[in-house]
Design an enzyme around this catalytic site. Structure first.
Site, PDB file in Angstrom:
ATOM      1  CE1 TYR A 256       3.972  -3.679  11.418  1.00  0.00           C
ATOM      2  CE2 TYR A 256       3.071  -2.124  13.003  1.00  0.00           C
ATOM      3  CZ  TYR A 256       3.601  -2.391  11.755  1.00  0.00           C
ATOM      4  OH  TYR A 256       3.758  -1.368  10.851  1.00  0.00           O
TER       5      TYR A 256
ATOM      6  N   GLY B 259       0.805  -1.221   0.000  1.00  0.00           N
ATOM      7  CA  GLY B 259       0.000   0.000   0.000  1.00  0.00           C
ATOM      8  C   GLY B 259       0.832   1.261   0.000  1.00  0.00           C
TER       9      GLY B 259
ATOM     10  CG  HIS C 118       1.318   0.153  16.189  1.00  0.00           C
ATOM     11  ND1 HIS C 118       0.214   0.421  16.972  1.00  0.00           N
ATOM     12  CD2 HIS C 118       0.931   0.382  14.899  1.00  0.00           C
ATOM     13  CE1 HIS C 118      -0.803   0.775  16.206  1.00  0.00           C
ATOM     14  NE2 HIS C 118      -0.388   0.764  14.945  1.00  0.00           N
TER      15      HIS C 118
ATOM     16  CB  SER D 294       5.136   1.331  13.427  1.00  0.00           C
ATOM     17  OG  SER D 294       3.785   1.400  13.815  1.00  0.00           O
TER      18      SER D 294
END
Length: 265
Positions: free
Chosen positions: A138, A13, A114, A112
């Protein structure tokens, strides 16, 4: 000689969003993925490579004559530990080791939010070098990515910029993303800054736009020449509301055990 940029995860993406925005008349984009890639558009100079980021020999070959690597490849959300370990953690090691062996001097890593997902929103703005508090496997892989980038700079002299990406989409998808959205155009601006800044060493920068409701620091990103121009507020009306986790932690719903992909006893 044209500048050659290796883009891993080029069929994904973000890679799809960045490909036309990174194209330049004096630049070759070497596009690497295991998935099929669309053919070159008019005016685009591309070199498609079908390979896995976990294959060291293939990655060393892919790094030949490359000026910089933009590493976007990997598992893009939570997944089983074995896959996270292989693709995200081992894959990042392979990319950095291939860069070292091939003499590529600069690697830009897609970290990220995260990596610090359990940072409480009561303590924002989140600094650029906030100590890790991952919210998922992740997130752990992104913490490890940053650690590997630091190691390869300190031990081998690579310039490495780890971008803690907020939410890199065409537009925000829910209310939480209003604080961490990175527009496609601003994402390209940030990558151009990371590619061109002289001798950055190792840095961690936040990848977000100039959002009215921004929750993170942009100091380090601006220090490398990034000037965001977009604001998520333009898309605020009618977005789905944020749940309790989204109002409590940087990582939002990633902080919930409901996201676990492996059964717990």
């Amino acid at each position: 000689m044209p500048q050659r940029i290796l883009l891993t995860g080029a069929a994904g993406g973000v890679g799809t969003l960045m490909r036309p925005r990174l194209a330049r008349p004096d630049r070759v984009l070497r596009l690497l993925d295991i998935a099929p890639l669309p053919p070159a558009a008019d005016g685009e100079s591309v070199e498609p490579v079908t390979a896995s980021i976990t294959d060291l020999a293939a990655m060393v070959d892919a790094c030949a004559d490359v000026d910089a690597i933009v590493h976007l490849g990997g598992q893009a959300t939570e997944g089983p530990w074995d896959r996270i370990l292989d693709v995200n953690i081992h894959g990042t090691y392979v990319v950095l080791e291939a860069a070292r062996r091939a003499g590529v001097g600069r690697v830009i890593l897609a970290s990220s939010n995260h990596a610090v997902g359990f940072h409480p929103l009561a303590e924002t703005p989140v600094p650029d070098y906030r100590f890790p508090r991952p919210d998922t496997y992740y997130g752990v892989s992104k913490v490890t990515m940053e650690a590997l980038g630091s190691l390869y700079h300190d031990k081998y002299g690579l310039d490495v910029i780890a971008i803690r990406i907020g939410a890199w989409f065409e537009r925000p998808q829910d209310e939480r993303m209003l604080g961490i959205w990175l527009s496609p155009d601003d994402g390209a601006r940030l990558l151009e800054a990371a590619i061109s800044v002289p001798a950055p060493g190792f840095r961690v920068v936040w990848g977000v736009s100039a959002n009215t409701r921004g929750i993170v620091s942009l100091a380090e990103a601006r220090a490398i020449g990034y000037e965001p121009q977009d604001d998520s507020e333009a898309y605020a009306e009618g977005l789905p509301p944020t749940d309790e986790r989204g109002r409590t932690f940087v990582g939002g719903w990633f902080c919930s055990p409901d996201l676990d992909v492996e059964p717990k006893p």
